[in-house]
Scaffold this active site. Structure first.
Site, PDB file in Angstrom:
ATOM      1  N   ASP A   9       1.950   3.779  25.355  1.00 15.18           N
ATOM      2  CA  ASP A   9       2.211   4.488  26.612  1.00 15.18           C
ATOM      3  C   ASP A   9       2.745   3.495  27.639  1.00 15.18           C
ATOM      4  O   ASP A   9       2.151   2.433  27.835  1.00 15.18           O
ATOM      5  CB  ASP A   9       0.894   5.045  27.191  1.00 15.18           C
ATOM      6  CG  ASP A   9       0.510   6.383  26.578  1.00 15.18           C
ATOM      7  OD1 ASP A   9       1.232   6.861  25.690  1.00 15.18           O
ATOM      8  OD2 ASP A   9      -0.531   6.923  27.000  1.00 15.18           O
ATOM      9  N   LYS A  35       6.135  12.981  27.159  1.00 16.56           N
ATOM     10  CA  LYS A  35       5.160  14.071  27.057  1.00 16.56           C
ATOM     11  C   LYS A  35       5.584  15.285  27.865  1.00 16.56           C
ATOM     12  O   LYS A  35       6.135  15.152  28.957  1.00 16.56           O
ATOM     13  CB  LYS A  35       3.800  13.605  27.604  1.00 16.56           C
ATOM     14  CG  LYS A  35       3.042  12.645  26.691  1.00 16.56           C
ATOM     15  CD  LYS A  35       1.685  12.320  27.303  1.00 16.56           C
ATOM     16  CE  LYS A  35       1.000  11.148  26.625  1.00 16.56           C
ATOM     17  NZ  LYS A  35       0.518  11.468  25.283  1.00 16.56           N
ATOM     18  N   GLY A  55      -7.688   8.049  27.451  1.00 19.94           N
ATOM     19  CA  GLY A  55      -8.102   7.426  28.697  1.00 19.94           C
ATOM     20  C   GLY A  55      -9.568   7.059  28.744  1.00 19.94           C
ATOM     21  O   GLY A  55     -10.073   6.648  29.789  1.00 19.94           O
ATOM     22  N   ARG A 107     -11.922  12.070  10.813  1.00 22.87           N
ATOM     23  CA  ARG A 107     -12.851  12.466   9.748  1.00 22.87           C
ATOM     24  C   ARG A 107     -12.748  13.967   9.481  1.00 22.87           C
ATOM     25  O   ARG A 107     -12.794  14.406   8.332  1.00 22.87           O
ATOM     26  CB  ARG A 107     -14.283  12.125  10.140  1.00 22.87           C
ATOM     27  CG  ARG A 107     -14.569  10.629  10.135  1.00 22.87           C
ATOM     28  CD  ARG A 107     -15.646  10.327   9.111  1.00 22.87           C
ATOM     29  NE  ARG A 107     -16.020   8.932   9.105  1.00 22.87           N
ATOM     30  CZ  ARG A 107     -15.925   8.160   8.024  1.00 22.87           C
ATOM     31  NH1 ARG A 107     -15.459   8.649   6.890  1.00 22.87           N
ATOM     32  NH2 ARG A 107     -16.298   6.901   8.079  1.00 22.87           N
ATOM     33  N   GLY A 157      -8.353   6.656  22.784  1.00 24.54           N
ATOM     34  CA  GLY A 157      -9.534   5.802  22.864  1.00 24.54           C
ATOM     35  C   GLY A 157      -9.403   4.455  22.173  1.00 24.54           C
ATOM     36  O   GLY A 157     -10.364   3.692  22.132  1.00 24.54           O
ATOM     37  N   GLY A 168      -2.750   4.342  24.579  1.00 21.67           N
ATOM     38  CA  GLY A 168      -2.410   4.746  25.937  1.00 21.67           C
ATOM     39  C   GLY A 168      -2.884   3.717  26.923  1.00 21.67           C
ATOM     40  O   GLY A 168      -2.273   2.666  27.108  1.00 21.67           O
ATOM     41  N   SER A 169      -4.026   3.998  27.528  1.00 23.22           N
ATOM     42  CA  SER A 169      -4.546   3.118  28.563  1.00 23.22           C
ATOM     43  C   SER A 169      -5.028   1.782  28.004  1.00 23.22           C
ATOM     44  O   SER A 169      -5.168   0.813  28.746  1.00 23.22           O
ATOM     45  CB  SER A 169      -5.709   3.826  29.261  1.00 23.22           C
ATOM     46  OG  SER A 169      -5.409   5.189  29.423  1.00 23.22           O
TER      47      SER A 169
END
Lengths: 193, 295
Positions: free
Chosen positions: B25, B82, B154, B166, B215, B236-237
């Protein structure tokens, strides 16, 4: 004959699936040590800048150049061709093992990616076609004297050969036609130690 | 452009090329350049990274046009962007801009709470998030050329990404042990298209590449996703909210290549500066869980 598949980033699994269906023994290559074991090598599609970065980290670039100069048969597809090219536009580092100029993303961004018939010409002049899957493909804009062109899309060379290197700007690994992989396997068997 | 089947093949083809890679990102051209130099396989252009969307609140929309163009002009790797779930016009605009991939993303505020975009109508490929096999197959039915498990964007907490990976794996395995007579009932229960359910049962995998997202903050997190069958990762973050983004980006890129080599992961992770701080996903309320958006 052990065929290596450079497995740093990209569609190496698709190449491995082709080798599996041809019943060719293969190994993934991620380090210089693994490169030393193989009798032929596939440089897959993917992102050339990512692969180059990972190759430098590994000391793979220098070792690969040595082995290709020593005659290691290679099949390079799409990003793999960029890795080997002499000159790239826009400029980026490369191994400079193929005497060609290449323009990255010359056909446009992804919305211009397509499946198209590639016209093949063999050394006897017979013509044939092969299905070419072109994805954000590079364009070969110059070929040196030692380069043989045996596949074209419109007027552009898209399948070439220089010594033991076979290079396609499209993705034979994403079709069921395995003639190009067979060509490499034949070379590898000849080169096998 | 050839027939519909060829069109879908080249869409999935680009997803194939991104395998074994990291999609980062980015919110500026500068960050995009850092990502490319670090070895990212693609960048995702967006207005704010998910961690900031959480803190700042408000409606999160498609990134500004100038921002996307500025990013497209400064890197040679694919540029994704996005759109809000169900926002057909944002999708049409991104296609007109020739972004390489559209992420119909739960990270942005949904535009339609019932419907996702019918993606087969587009030339540009789409990636969509999922939490389980049924959701994955609904999105593929609409034309998604790539699936990513949602995780919890995030958060910097890997637990939701693991749960979703999973769940997808378990869903695939379950289908492979059912016989043909059981598949329609299973399709009904999964609320998924029968033909795709049957395809998965016969092929023991999704018909398009499956990446992980939501995550991932460390090389170990990226390695865990790959271990659980993800074919590439979105971060992302996790990079640009860490203390040293270029260093962390390089480390995660290497981890996705060398995830099977623990000694190598140790070497990659040694001396890394601080990761993003993160929010524990289990402490988020159902309203705060971005992964609950879309169905």
């Amino acid at each position: 004959m052990l065929c290596g598949v450079l497995a740093l980033q990209g569609d190496w699994a698709a190449h491995a699936a082709v080798l599996r269906s041809l019943e060719v023994e293969f190994a993934y290559v991620r380090t210089a040590r693994e490169l030393d074991e193989v009798d032929a090598l596939i440089l897959p599609g993917g992102e050339s800048t990512a692969m180059l970065r990972l190759m430098e980290e590994e000391g793979l670039a220098a070792r690969l150049a040595d082995r290709v100069r020593g005659g290691l048969p290679v099949l390079a597809t799409c990003a793999g061709v960029i890795l080997l090219a002499g000159n790239i536009h826009p400029p980026q580092p490369s191994l400079g093992l193929l005497d060609i100029d290449v323009e990255r993303n010359a056909y446009g961004r992804q919305v211009h990616s397509r499946v198209a018939a590639v016209e093949l010409v063999d050394e006897l002049g017979a013509t044939d076609e092969i299905e070419g899957v072109f994805i954000r493909a590079p364009k070969i804009t110059r070929t040196g004297a030692d380069v043989i062109v045996f596949g074209r899309l419109d007027a552009d060379p898209v399948l070439i050969r220089q010594g033991g290197i076979i290079a396609a700007t499209f993705h034979p690994e994403l079709t069921d036609d395995h003639r190009i992989h067979r060509l490499l396997v034949g070379e590898g068997a000849g080169h096998g130690r | 452009m050839g027939n519909g089947e060829d069109r879908f093949r080249v869409k999935v083809g680009l997803a194939e090329m991104l395998k074994g890679g990291v999609i980062l990102d980015v919110t500026t051209a500068e960050q995009a350049k850092i990502a490319e130099d670090a070895g990212a396989a693609a960048v995702m252009a967006l207005e704010r990274v998910p961690a900031d969307i959480r803190v700042q609140g408000g409606v999160a929309r498609m990134a500004a046009i100038e921002k996307i163009v500025e990013i497209q002009e400064c890197v040679s790797i694919p540029v994704m962007a996005k759109i809000r779930i169900g926002h057909i016009v944002e999708a049409q605009m991104l296609q007109a801009l020739e972004v390489d991939f559209i992420d119909e993303s739960e990270v942005l505020t949904p535009a339609d709470e019932e419907n996702h975009v019918y993606k087969h109508d587009f030339t540009v490929p789409f990636v969509c998030g999922c939490r389980n096999i049924g959701e994955a197959l609904r999105r593929i039915g609409e034309g998604a050329a790539m699936i990513r498990t949602k995780g919890e964007a995030g958060s910097g907490d890997i637990v939701e990404a693991v749960r979703h990976l999973r769940a997808v794996n378990r869903g695939i395995k379950t289908l492979t042990i059912l016989d043909d007579h059981e598949l329609m009932a299973e399709a009904k229960q999964l609320e998924a298209p029968f033909d795709l359910v049957r395809w998965v049962a016969q092929n023991d995998r999704l018909p398009v590449p499956n990446f992980a997202a939501g995550g991932i903050a460390t090389p170990a997190d990226a390695g865990l996703c790959m271990t659980l069958g993800a074919e590439a990762v979105f971060v992302g973050s996790g990079v640009f909210k860490s203390e040293d983004p270029p260093q962390r980006a390089r480390a995660i890129v290497e981890a996705v290549t060398h995830w099977q080599d623990p000694a190598r992961l140790v070497e990659i992770s040694r001396g890394l500066r601080e990761p993003m701080s993160g929010l524990e996903a289990s402490k988020l309320t159902s309203e705060e869980m971005l992964s609950r958006r879309g169905w």
